[in-house]
Design an enzyme around this catalytic site. Structure first.
Site, PDB file in Angstrom:
ATOM      1  CB  CYS A 111      -0.995   0.159   1.493  1.00 23.43           C
ATOM      2  SG  CYS A 111      -2.255   1.266   1.326  1.00 23.43           S
ATOM      3  CG  HIS A 241      -3.026  -3.602   4.011  1.00 24.65           C
ATOM      4  ND1 HIS A 241      -2.318  -2.986   3.612  1.00 24.65           N
ATOM      5  CD2 HIS A 241      -4.540  -2.891   2.719  1.00 24.65           C
ATOM      6  CE1 HIS A 241      -2.222  -1.905   3.557  1.00 24.65           C
ATOM      7  NE2 HIS A 241      -2.797  -1.378   3.093  1.00 24.65           N
ATOM      8  CD  GLU A 243      -0.433  -5.457   6.057  1.00 24.30           C
ATOM      9  OE1 GLU A 243      -1.045  -6.477   4.543  1.00 24.30           O
ATOM     10  OE2 GLU A 243      -0.718  -4.408   5.893  1.00 24.30           O
TER      11      GLU A 243
END
Lengths: 277, 773
Positions: A111, A241, A243
């Site tokens: 990002c 994302h 994560e």
């Protein structure tokens, strides 16, 4: 361990620098992602690498085996997203970061981290690391911040070290949350050259893996590109994302269909495998 | 100017003025209060005069300003406290661990969560973007100063009609402009600091035109051993001011919040709106939590309303101390501020830390690494007085108990008797199908996706249930958001908002109770056991007896409900003077509830899951049409406001949670605005699946009453076919079978509804996108 001249590491030996400044705000979950696959990550403020700040907190980039630029709004992103973090990193650490990349140590930018890698000239770097940015992540076509689930097809033909465990053509769900994610370049042959070099890593698709427009592509990115790597494959930048997709219970539709684990883990596992085959 | 003769310069540079309050006539006292922006009444000014007579001297401007801040409604709750004491403060619970700037409740043996909801109404009515952004900034600080990491933001908002272009009262801004600005402010601040905005609500009514309500809530998580005090450890400590610089923005914010908005508020009070800077806040949060974790501080408090003038005295007095403040050491944004401006400025992104002398260097080291300013500005002393020094000059010395004690009033109030069915006017309704589409597309019900997608609800990667549920990018409304705050445990925190201002305006007591009922229903709908509440009580001018009567009755209702359900309210906020040129804003007792989820893997969402599963209605539907969306939309008036049966609610909640823990429930939705018909439609929309429903069996009400009554205490539940017998045995008479999930449309036999799914989706999905663009 040494094998064929390449350093083999056990996962816990892999020290990951999760780099942050003010406004970086995805460092904790990025740290958690690397920890979840057995690495030894550390959240490090840029000031700790440049020696600005308390002496006891001093760190050196060359001591790490991998580098992550997490998401967020570094320095507020009041100018072009990622530009301030990149400028600060470059002026104080330009050579160290370049050496890190040339040594083919893994670098991931997620990002805002992707925006920073582009601003640093480390991506797309089709003609090598560039002193000035050769691409940009521009304001979404909607003109708005878009927080929504996004589905990505792994397009890498094998060069990118972060997707080896995903399987070519497989679709994964990593959520997106950004206002500036539309990949653009002044070079008209930009997409073709990325393709030729096997630098296109992820494309936005519908949940069943087909090309689709908005909202599946939340920003209007050229050729639906969500993530790219450098020609060597050790630097990955992506807007969505991974994560945020570590376990099955953060998926947007987990009460309807159940997966064993989050799709994002495979990205971090792939990196570990590249260092400890 | 008539006051000139009473003013003498005590200090030239910077300017400090001594005010001869003893020589002032009553008119001059009131003029003083007005001219200096103190917002104090004549009686209050006389009390001040008496204090300084006993001290044997005249006050300085900075002393008078300090009193104006401390005695404002916003700071000392002078009109509301007596009622809150009676109904709310006494609710106790062993899980309450702290009642500070935010409440703190036990989460498990090692961790606690912090919660708080507050208002930023008046600033947002003047400057929606900045007002809302700094509202977020303020609520984050309240949670951080308990030592807690903020993990979720919740934003209930009330505006005038966004779909109307009727002429506005003078000075009022268009609700569309306000909504756009407020949502942008929340987005840009919340997203930047990296705290997910996971829940909220929107209310639209003409009675919010000219006085929008912007309530901001926050949840945090903290190790129980690291819960921080909001006061100093004792005398002989130092206070460190950290974060942003102090400027002229945000002067008189609390006094502005404690008067009615008027036509000229924009010009007069723009300066009271603070400027937000999330990128100072973000590292400030990190640094404050780090020094707390390292055990370097004895206390921490945020600079909110009243700025330094409130924080220094309160931190010292709560530990039975006083303080000596060196005001000239405060880092400033610009030169030339008068000392009183520095003292009362509400500039954002500032925190005060208390510590002992030996830990100062270690603290400053942490702040250096984070590039955040930190400055020692005061020391604490044994005597309960605050002294302010400018260099060697003493410009302020006051007794802290007098200063922060503030007045407390028992103002006259008038209780309105609810009219019930006596004043009821039944509206002429079109066919039920048409009504259903009308209700679904009313902005109060329609999808809020336009706003929700602009908020990052996933950052921190701990969001298990979001505000929208169902298939990706094809969703229905969720009831409560669920977070998993610890990554080595499946225990979760759920949060939801409940409030019905229309019920409250017709029957404040039932309105207050209904807010609690709805909050609990929302939490239970996802599988969470309600655990605590925090409230933001938005009411009109308490000097008007009818407004104060509404306040008292609503507080009585919510207090009784919370006490019965054993739900403590460890923090809260009161916002009075919500009036506009058109009259009082709707009385709005906003509740934010928090529930504990034993195992987030068992959470339930509202979208229908599987064709063929049975659908049940839990709870009784009565003819209670007062305040309903149906009546508001189609011209009904009066009517019985939905009652609350606390005992039945408690039983049903226990049974529902048991059913969910055993995996019986596949989907569940709270039944509120628009009644059964709207709730069923929303479950179909989220599940991309129709349903076939029978009304017979639910009772013998008229179909339109059965479909659209908003009786409390109800859920609609899809039951797994494997568990249906167990479900029936468990729920007994509380649950009534009404039909099955599946098919391409929502059919309600006996209600005259057979509506294709895509028509429902369109009616619900499109309106706000179309209005807001």
């Amino acid at each position: 361990m040494e094998n064929n001249g390449v350093k083999r590491m056990r996962p816990e030996e892999i020290k990951v620098c999760v780099l942050r400044i003010e406004g970086t705000n995805c460092e904790e979950e990025t740290h958690r992602a690397f920890a979840a696959v057995g690495c030894s990550p550390e959240m490090v403020h840029l000031n700790q690498l440049t020696g600005h700040g308390a002496a006891s907190a001093r760190r050196s980039l060359e001591d790490y085996d991998a580098l992550a630029f997490p998401g967020g709004f570094s320095a507020g992103d009041y100018v072009r997203a990622g530009a301030i973090f990149a400028a600060r990193a470059k002026s104080a650490l330009g050579k160290e970061i370049k050496d890190f990349v040339v040594a083919e140590k893994p670098v991931i930018g997620i990002c805002n981290g992707f925006q920073i890698l582009v601003e640093l000239g480390l991506l797309p770097a089709t003609d090598g690391i560039s002193d000035v940015p050769t691409a940009a992540l521009f304001t979404n076509d909607s003109g708005r911040f878009e927080c929504r689930p996004t589905y990505l097809r792994n397009e890498s033909r094998g060069k990118c070290i972060f997707t080896k465990k995903i399987g070519r053509g497989r679709t994964v769900m990593f959520p997106s949350a950004h206002a500036e994610g539309k990949l653009m370049s002044a070079d008209r042959r930009f997409v073709d050259r990325l393709e030729d070099n096997d630098q296109v890593v992820f494309r936005y698709v519908s949940p069943d893996g087909r090309s689709a427009g908005y909202p599946w592509n939340p920003n209007g990115s050229a050729s639906d590109i969500a993530g790219i790597c450098n020609p060597a494959g050790n630097v990955l930048g992506l807007m969505p994302h991974p994560e945020r997709a570590l376990d099955a219970y953060t998926a947007p539709d987990w009460t309807r269909r159940h997966k064993k684990e989050g799709d994002g883990l495979a990205v971090f596992r792939s990196m570990v495998e590249s260092l400890s085959p | 100017m008539a006051l000139d003769s009473l003013m003498t310069r005590k200090l030239q540079d910077p300017p400090v003025v001594e005010v001869d309050i003893h020589a002032a006539s009553d008119e001059q006292l009131m003029e003083m209060s007005r001219e200096m922006g103190l917002s104090l009444s004549l009686d209050e000014m006389k009390t001040v005069r008496e204090y300084f007579a006993n001290e044997g001297r005249s006050p300085t401007d900075i002393e008078l300003q300090s009193i104006g801040q401390a005695w404002s409604e916003h700071c000392c709750y002078k009109s509301s406290r007596v009622h809150l004491k009676e109904f709310v403060f006494a609710i106790d619970h062993p899980d309450v661990l702290a009642r500070g700037d935010a409440g703190v409740m036990a989460f498990n043996d090692d961790y606690a969560y912090a919660l708080r909801l507050e208002s930023h109404n008046h600033p947002s009515a003047i400057e929606p973007y900045g007002g809302a952004a700094t509202g977020i900034g303020g609520i984050l600080r309240d949670v951080v100063c308990m030592g807690a990491q903020p993990i979720a933001l919740v934003d209930p908002l009330c505006f005038g009609p966004i779909d109307s272009d009727a002429p506005l009262p003078p000075g009022a801004k268009h609700p569309r402009y306000l909504m756009d600005g407020v949502v942008s402010g929340i987005r840009d601040y919340g997203n930047r600091v990296g705290v997910p905005t996971v829940s909220g609500a929107f209310f639209f009514d003409d009675r919010y035109t000219g006085n929008c309500l912007v309530n901001v809530g926050c949840l945090g998580i903290v190790k129980r051993s690291e819960i921080c005090n909001n006061f100093v450890g004792g005398a002989g400590e130092v206070l460190i001011l950290c974060g942003g610089r102090t400027g002229r923005d945000g002067i008189h914010g609390v006094t502005f919040a404690s008067v009615e908005l008027k036509e000229t508020s924009e010009e007069e009070s723009r300066g009271s709106v603070q400027l937000g800077d999330p990128i100072t806040k973000e590292p400030l949060i990190h640094a404050c939590l780090e020094v707390n974790r390292l055990g370097l501080i004895t206390g921490m408090k945020d600079l909110g309303g009243g700025g330094l003038s409130c924080v220094v005295g309160e931190m010292a007095l709560d530990a039975d101390c006083g303080a000596v403040m060196h005001l000239d050491r405060v880092p400033l944004k610009e030169e030339g501020l008068a000392p009183w401006e520095i003292w009362v400025s509400e500039s954002q992104e500032r925190m005060m830390l208390a510590t002992t002398e030996d830990k100062v260097e270690a603290i400053l080291d942490v702040f250096r690494t984070w590039d955040v300013l930190a400055t020692v500005v005061a020391t604490t002393v044994a005597e309960k007085r605050t002294t302010i020094m400018w260099g060697d000059e003493k410009i302020f010395e006051m007794d802290l108990q007098f200063l922060t004690g503030g007045p407390e009033y028992c103002r006259p109030y008038e209780i309105m008797m609810p009219q019930g069915e006596a004043g009821e006017v039944v509206p002429n309704l079109p066919a039920n199908e048409k009504v259903l589409l009308g209700l679904l597309s009313d902005p109060n019900v329609a999808s809020k996706e336009w706003a929700i997608r602009q908020y990052d609800h996933d950052v921190r990667a701990a969001t298990v249930l979001r505000p929208l549920v169902g298939e990706s990018n094809d969703t229905g409304p969720g009831d409560a958001a669920v977070l998993r705050p610890l990554h080595d445990s499946w225990r979760g925190l759920a949060t939801a908002v409940g409030c019905n201002p229309w019920f409250t305006s017709l029957d404040p007591y039932r309105g207050g109770m209904s807010a609690v009922d709805e909050t609990c229903r929302n939490l239970v709908a996802v599988g969470a056991r309600p655990h605590s509440l925090t409230d933001c009580l938005n009411f009109g001018n308490p000097e008007k007896p009818d407004r104060l009567g509404q306040f008292r009755e609503a507080v009585r209702g919510l207090g009784e409900a919370a006490a019965f359900l054993e739900l403590p309210i460890p923090s809260g906020n009161v916002s009075l003077y919500n009036e506009s040129p058109k009259g009082g804003a709707l009385p709005t007792p906003m509740i934010m509830g928090v529930g504990i989820v034993e195992d987030v893997r068992k959470c339930v969402t509202s979208d229908l899951k599987e064709a063929g599963n049975s659908i049940y209605v839990v709870g009784k539907t009565l003819r209670e049409m007062g305040g309903s969306l149906l009546y508001r939309l189609y011209g009904g008036e009066g009517g019985e406001v939905p009652s609350v049966d606390l005992e039945a609610l408690k039983d049903k909640m226990d049974l529902m949670l048991k059913a969910m823990s055993k995996g019986m429930v596949k989907s569940c939705h709270d039944c509120s605005d628009g009644g059964l018909a709207v709730a069923l439609a929303e479950m179909c929309i989220g599940g991309s699946m129709g349903a076939s429903i029978q009304l017979k069996g639910l009772g013998d009400l008229e179909p339109s009453d059965m479909l659209f009554s908003e009786s409390n205490g109800r859920w609609i539940v899809e039951v797994s076919s494997d568990h249906e017998e167990d479900w029936i045995a468990l729920m007994g008479a509380h649950a009534q079978w009404v039909g099955v999930a599946g098919g391409p449309s929502l059919m309600i036999h006996g209600g005259g509804i057979d509506m294709a799914l895509d028509k429902l989706k369109k009616a619900w999905n499109e309106p706000i996108w179309k209005i807001m663009g």
